[in-house]
Enzyme design. Structure first.
Site, PDB file in Angstrom:
ATOM      1  N   ASP A 354      33.293 120.231  46.077  1.00  0.00           N
ATOM      2  CA  ASP A 354      32.776 119.255  45.580  1.00  0.00           C
ATOM      3  C   ASP A 354      31.630 119.275  44.782  1.00  0.00           C
ATOM      4  O   ASP A 354      30.914 120.652  44.884  1.00  0.00           O
ATOM      5  CB  ASP A 354      32.901 117.912  46.537  1.00  0.00           C
ATOM      6  CG  ASP A 354      31.992 118.387  47.569  1.00  0.00           C
ATOM      7  OD1 ASP A 354      31.362 119.351  47.600  1.00  0.00           O
ATOM      8  OD2 ASP A 354      32.125 117.643  48.551  1.00  0.00           O
ATOM      9  N   ASP A 658      33.395 116.022  52.794  1.00  0.00           N
ATOM     10  CA  ASP A 658      32.621 115.426  53.741  1.00  0.00           C
ATOM     11  C   ASP A 658      33.121 113.981  54.082  1.00  0.00           C
ATOM     12  O   ASP A 658      32.535 113.673  55.241  1.00  0.00           O
ATOM     13  CB  ASP A 658      31.190 115.115  52.974  1.00  0.00           C
ATOM     14  CG  ASP A 658      31.213 114.747  51.669  1.00  0.00           C
ATOM     15  OD1 ASP A 658      32.345 113.900  51.245  1.00  0.00           O
ATOM     16  OD2 ASP A 658      30.363 114.752  50.766  1.00  0.00           O
ATOM     17  N   ASP A 662      38.605 112.978  53.541  1.00  0.00           N
ATOM     18  CA  ASP A 662      38.740 114.434  53.017  1.00  0.00           C
ATOM     19  C   ASP A 662      39.643 115.104  54.373  1.00  0.00           C
ATOM     20  O   ASP A 662      39.866 116.314  53.968  1.00  0.00           O
ATOM     21  CB  ASP A 662      37.491 114.802  52.751  1.00  0.00           C
ATOM     22  CG  ASP A 662      37.010 114.580  51.444  1.00  0.00           C
ATOM     23  OD1 ASP A 662      37.419 114.250  50.745  1.00  0.00           O
ATOM     24  OD2 ASP A 662      35.635 114.427  51.513  1.00  0.00           O
TER      25      ASP A 662
HETATM   26  P1  ATP Z   1      31.759 114.875  44.841  1.00  0.00           P
HETATM   27  O1  ATP Z   1      33.055 114.813  45.272  1.00  0.00           O
HETATM   28  O2  ATP Z   1      31.134 115.967  43.770  1.00  0.00           O
HETATM   29  O3  ATP Z   1      30.793 115.042  46.121  1.00  0.00           O
HETATM   30  P2  ATP Z   1      31.277 112.410  45.451  1.00  0.00           P
HETATM   31  O4  ATP Z   1      31.772 112.631  46.411  1.00  0.00           O
HETATM   32  O5  ATP Z   1      29.765 112.096  45.398  1.00  0.00           O
HETATM   33  O6  ATP Z   1      31.395 113.665  44.211  1.00  0.00           O
HETATM   34  P3  ATP Z   1      31.882 110.071  45.250  1.00  0.00           P
HETATM   35  O7  ATP Z   1      31.037 109.802  46.370  1.00  0.00           O
HETATM   36  O8  ATP Z   1      33.373 109.983  45.790  1.00  0.00           O
HETATM   37  O9  ATP Z   1      31.785 111.248  44.843  1.00  0.00           O
HETATM   38  O10 ATP Z   1      31.501 108.736  44.276  1.00  0.00           O
HETATM   39  C1  ATP Z   1      32.354 108.431  43.206  1.00  0.00           C
HETATM   40  C2  ATP Z   1      31.549 107.608  42.255  1.00  0.00           C
HETATM   41  O11 ATP Z   1      31.240 106.376  43.141  1.00  0.00           O
HETATM   42  C3  ATP Z   1      30.152 107.723  41.989  1.00  0.00           C
HETATM   43  O12 ATP Z   1      30.090 108.446  40.771  1.00  0.00           O
HETATM   44  C4  ATP Z   1      29.349 106.358  41.863  1.00  0.00           C
HETATM   45  O13 ATP Z   1      29.824 105.981  40.665  1.00  0.00           O
HETATM   46  C5  ATP Z   1      30.020 105.677  42.803  1.00  0.00           C
HETATM   47  N1  ATP Z   1      29.577 105.732  44.207  1.00  0.00           N
HETATM   48  C6  ATP Z   1      29.038 106.684  44.993  1.00  0.00           C
HETATM   49  N2  ATP Z   1      28.228 106.210  45.805  1.00  0.00           N
HETATM   50  C7  ATP Z   1      28.457 104.686  46.101  1.00  0.00           C
HETATM   51  C8  ATP Z   1      28.037 104.032  46.870  1.00  0.00           C
HETATM   52  N3  ATP Z   1      27.245 104.343  47.840  1.00  0.00           N
HETATM   53  N4  ATP Z   1      28.257 102.625  46.717  1.00  0.00           N
HETATM   54  C9  ATP Z   1      29.061 102.360  45.568  1.00  0.00           C
HETATM   55  N5  ATP Z   1      29.336 103.282  44.643  1.00  0.00           N
HETATM   56  C10 ATP Z   1      29.270 104.509  44.900  1.00  0.00           C
END
Ligand code: ATP
Length: 920
Positions: A354, A658, A662
């Site tokens: 990720d 994480d 997952d």
């Molecule tokens: P990666 O897989 O690279 O770690 P990530 O796990 O951070 O990415 P997600 O956490 O799934 O990706 O986040 C996807 C999208 O959801 C983000 O781009 C953001 O727009 C939104 N997002 C992330 N965190 C939050 C949150 N706490 N509340 C609301 N929306 C969120």
């Protein structure tokens, strides 16, 4: 309790202990699930806001012991040594000693027993070292918990939790003790481990009947169960063995108790070689007896030969090497949860990683805010809540004068479960998720105070699959509002209105296009994007809570900077050189992913989004992976599909993760890698490796170490095999041609059990070959004994047996009546040959040198070689060992002959390596 504690004379230890005893005495008849939360807090003498005081917690810990489920006692060193005697061949040896004694050879019997004892001590010590390494590792991996003490939330080792502790739970946590819930928000817990029910239980706070079964105690959270959604605070009502889990004493997850595929492979190899060796031993014994040798001598030779040639210690040596390697990996911040992972890591073909926090630093900073009335830049550093909002004319904006900004900041603050905290040294740190902490800082930069954080009446939590989060809050007059934030395209889909300055108007295509243009520009700069929105719930709550996320009013969009980690570019270059493919799979937007990929030098420009992936066939997906596609806006189930498609191509996959969702992909991958800092307990439990620093570069370091370990295992397997083969050929040929025995049984045992085992083990600590990360991953079907390696084993063994036989015959010719002299010469020659030959197996490449001058790089090997030679000097010059091993002293010219026979094995090894490389 806190207030009472403060009134107590805290230096009076006895006074504290009496208070606790009466507290626990009181608690004994208390049924937490049948009482109100308040009554539970009172009974446990704690406080719903402050938790326990530090002193009180320490005293309770001392009184009641740590919060752990005691598992089976660790074996101690004596038991480990005793276990060495349970092996079949050692029992045969003990039998042989008994036979020797019964026919009057008391000296030989004693020597055999002494050798068996030394062997057991060496084996026991090695296993004990391995067991200790694994136990130390378990400590690293021990779960942690968020506990409020003296009003401050702290991250502590879960074993330090005591009854009365105030605990915070969040999605993905493993519940650290039995808790009575005080404030559950959308809390759902999976309790299959206790109740066997696979569907998760929704939790609440009201009392239930005292005789309710476990599955109906909906106001309790049980140790070992996992939070699948929501968050809560609760008070610990029981810890350790007094919990429900402790009562059924289920949780025992023993590291290293299953065999790794390599161990199984080697066990099979060991068995095959063992059967061959025993057959040869029986054949030679029979031949010896038939050609007129004394039966007793031949029986002992047969037993010794079998013990010499059966590599039955091999799997143990591998386990020890892997276990010690696990410690090396831990020092590099990769914590292995099982031994298989060490081996699997070395063979990884593809890493699916990720982005957020693994390739980037996970230190988030909101740098841009788009409002329909105009865009703003935000100044500042880290999580410190100071910095100006700058408009498009480069002028600072007064946030309190901008109602539209205030409305956005209000969502940023209240649709948020993170905190930013100032440390005594003036630095600011986050507690909770980085994205939310960045929004909390933003709100505070805009003048909002944490007192304005409205508690959620309802919460629809964020998940990577939903990509949004909503809370419903009420103001003082009881007016409810839904506050929503999430991925911009997800929010825009649910938006009907937009706020422009002070007005709320229906959203039109033009504004949608402007918003889209704004967040696409943020993403193209590698920033993470979120939209913030709200909905007035004056007309009442919809029946289905999820419906509050419809008909939203868009308040604005933010761009969040999360810079790449500095060390990642070099790690990616290493991965490329090592033939390992890296695939980025992220929940973030495609543009953000592509921008970060180009910043870190990750190949690939095409982006496949989650929805696009859903429409692809497996063949298309494979083609996309082959062409270095980046996967963006994926949901966790997409990760499972990517793993499966790659595994179908016989590729070995490492996958990072994480979140709770997952877990299936982590389990499915050959090596599941969870994040130690960001990761949930659920992800950690499903993984093989936990990265203590969440860093991609650590994965590459662990792969390098995994490859080194595999190479070393191959080295010592081949080395041991060459020694054993040489001995068997030399003894066998001597019997076949009808000559006398060239080694006595006790000498064979000495050679193998005392001197050669430690030498082989020392090869396991070889530093890595230069080529370790310069060659592609080993093919999954590659045997340990490839043709090239077997050739080296065979040529070394052929030379060693021939050289020993020649020395034996020369010695006999020189001194025909002194058999002990010839045997001592042969015995010493073989030992020296083995010590020189070990250098051949340090490197398999012909251009890697002879392994002599680089001996300073492997201290253990140098010690093993020097130690063996010293022991051999004792064996032939120290009178007690002389009589035990039937040796005679040698003179200078004898040593010259021995050296002349031993040293050329290096040339034989080198010539073979050159010949092998010329054929490839
Ligand atoms: P990666 O897989 O690279 O770690 P990530 O796990 O951070 O990415 P997600 O956490 O799934 O990706 O986040 C996807 C999208 O959801 C983000 O781009 C953001 O727009 C939104 N997002 C992330 N965190 C939050 C949150 N706490 N509340 C609301 N929306 C969120």
């Amino acid at each position: 309790m806190v207030s009472r504690m403060q009134k107590l004379d805290v230096s009076d230890d006895k006074a504290i202990r009496m208070t606790i005893e009466s507290a626990s005495g009181h608690a004994r008849n208390f049924v937490p699930h049948a009482a109100s939360a308040q009554a539970c807090i009172k009974a446990s003498k704690s406080d719903a806001q402050m938790g326990l005081s530090r002193l009180e917690a320490e005293a309770r810990l001392e009184a009641h012991g740590p919060n752990e489920i005691s598992s089976a006692q660790q074996s101690n060193i004596i038991q480990l040594m005793a276990r060495q005697f349970s092996s079949g061949l050692i029992l045969v040896l003990i039998g042989a000693a008994a036979v020797s004694a019964s026919v009057g050879y008391i000296g030989d019997a004693a020597t055999i027993l002494a050798i068996v004892l030394v062997n057991a001590i060496l084996g026991g010590v090695q296993e004990w070292r391995a067991a200790n390494s694994l136990a130390a590792l378990k400590k690293f991996l021990s779960p942690r918990a968020a506990v409020v003490r003296e009003g401050v939330t702290q991250d502590i080792d879960a074993r330090e939790i005591v009854e009365g502790d105030l605990i915070r739970l969040k999605t993905g946590d493993r519940v650290p003790a039995d808790l009575r819930l005080i404030h559950p928000t959308g809390l759902t817990i999976e309790e299959a481990i206790l109740t066997g029910e696979s569907s998760a239980t929704s939790k609440q706070t009201k009392p239930v009947a005292s005789n309710a079964p476990l599955s109906e105690r909906t106001n309790l959270a049980f140790m070992g169960t996992t939070v699948v959604a929501g968050h809560a605070t609760g008070i610990a009502t029981s810890t350790g063995m007094r919990t429900e889990l402790g009562r059924i004493a289920a949780l025992t997850e023993d590291l290293g108790d299953t065999k790794t595929p390599l161990e199984i492979k080697l066990q099979t190899l060991g068995k095959q070689l063992g059967i061959a060796a025993i057959a040869i031993a029986i054949g030679l014994t029979a031949l010896g007896v038939l050609t007129g040798r004394p039966w007793f001598e031949m029986l002992m030779t047969g037993v010794s030969l079998a013990v010499a040639a059966v590599p039955e210690g091999l799997p143990a040596v591998i386990t020890i090497t892997l276990a010690l390697g696990v410690m090396t990996m831990a020092r590099k911040k990769a914590l292995l949860r099982n031994l298989q992972a060490a081996e699997a890591l070395g063979a990884v073909d593809v890493i699916c990683t990720d982005k957020t926090g693994t390739l980037t630093r996970n230190e988030m900073l909101v740098t841009d805010v788009w409002l329909a009335a105009g865009a703003l830049k935000v100044e500042g550093n880290g999580y410190a809540p100071s910095g100006n909002f700058i408009d498009s004319n480069d002028q600072p904006v007064l946030p309190s004068a901008r109602e539209d900004l205030q409305a956005l900041l209000h969502v940023a603050m209240s649709c948020n479960n993170a905190e930013v905290i100032e440390d005594p040294d003036g630095s600011w740190r986050k507690v909770g998720e980085a994205t939310e902490a960045a929004l909390m800082t933003l709100a505070q930069k805009g003048g909002l105070s944490t007192r304005q954080h409205l508690p959620a009446v309802e919460e629809l939590p964020f998940s990577s699959a939903r990509k949004r989060m909503t809370v419903v809050v009420e103001n003082e007059t009881g007016k409810a509002t839904a506050l929503v934030k999430g991925a911009p395209e997800v929010i825009l889909e649910r938006t009907t209105h937009v706020r422009i300055g002070k007005d709320i108007v229906a959203i039109d295509d033009d504004i949608r296009a402007q918003a889209t243009q704004a967040f696409t520009a943020f993403a193209n700069a590698g920033k993470r994007t979120l939209a913030l929105a709200s909905r007035n719930l004056d007309t009442g709550m919809p029946d289905d809570l999820e419906d509050v996320e419809q008909g939203l009013t868009l308040l604005g969009v933010v761009g969040i900077l999360d810079a790449p980690r500095i060390e990642v570019a070099a790690a990616l270059a290493d991965a490329r050189k090592a033939g390992i493919k890296v695939v980025m799979i992220t929940g973030d937007a495609g543009e953000t992913a592509a921008a970060i990929a180009s910043q870190i030098g990750l190949a690939g420009t095409t982006v496949v989004t989650g929805p696009h992936l859903d429409t692809m066939t497996d063949a298309e997906l494979r083609a996309a992976i082959a062409s270095d596609a980046i996967f963006a806006r994926v949901a966790p189930e997409h990760k499972v599909r990517i793993v499966e498609v790659l595994q179908a191509l016989n590729q070995r996959i490492a996958m990072t993760g994480d979140g709770v969702n997952d877990a299936p992909a982590l389990k499915r991958a050959d090596v599941g890698i969870a994040m130690g800092i960001r990761g949930t307990d659920v992800a950690r439990d499903a993984s093989d490796i936990v990265l203590a620093d969440d860093n991609f570069a650590t994965i590459i370091a662990a792969i390098r170490e995994g490859r080194r370990q595999y190479q070393n295992i191959v080295k010592f397997v081949c080395y041991l095999l060459s020694s054993n083969t040489a001995e068997v050929i030399a003894i066998g040929l001597a019997i076949i041609v009808g000559g006398p025995l060239i080694f006595l049984p006790v000498q064979i045992l000495w050679m193998n059990l005392v001197t050669d085992g430690p030498t082989a083990l020392a090869l396991g600590t070889e530093p890595e070959d230069k080529t370790v990360m310069a060659s592609p991953p080993r093919p999954s079907a590659e045997p340990i004994l490839t043709r090239a390696r077997l050739t080296l084993v065979a040529s070394a063994a052929a030379y060693m047996s021939a050289a020993t036989l020649v020395v034996f015959w020369l010695s006999q010719t020189k001194n025909p009546t002194d058999l002990a002299y010839a045997q001592t010469m042969a015995f010493t020659t073989m030992i020296l040959l083995e010590k020189v030959n070990v250098l051949n197996f340090r490197r398999f490449q012909s251009d890697a040198g002879l392994g002599v001058t680089s001996l300073n790089q492997n201290r253990w090997l140098a010690i093993a070689i020097a130690g063996t030679i010293a022991l051999q000097l004792l064996a032939i010059y120290a009178p007690p060992l002389q009589s035990a091993l039937h040796t005679v002293p040698l003179n200078g010219s004898d040593w010259l002959i021995i050296l002349a026979a031993a040293v050329p094995v290096l040339a034989v090894g080198q010539a073979t390596k050159l010949w092998i490389s010329s054929r490839n």
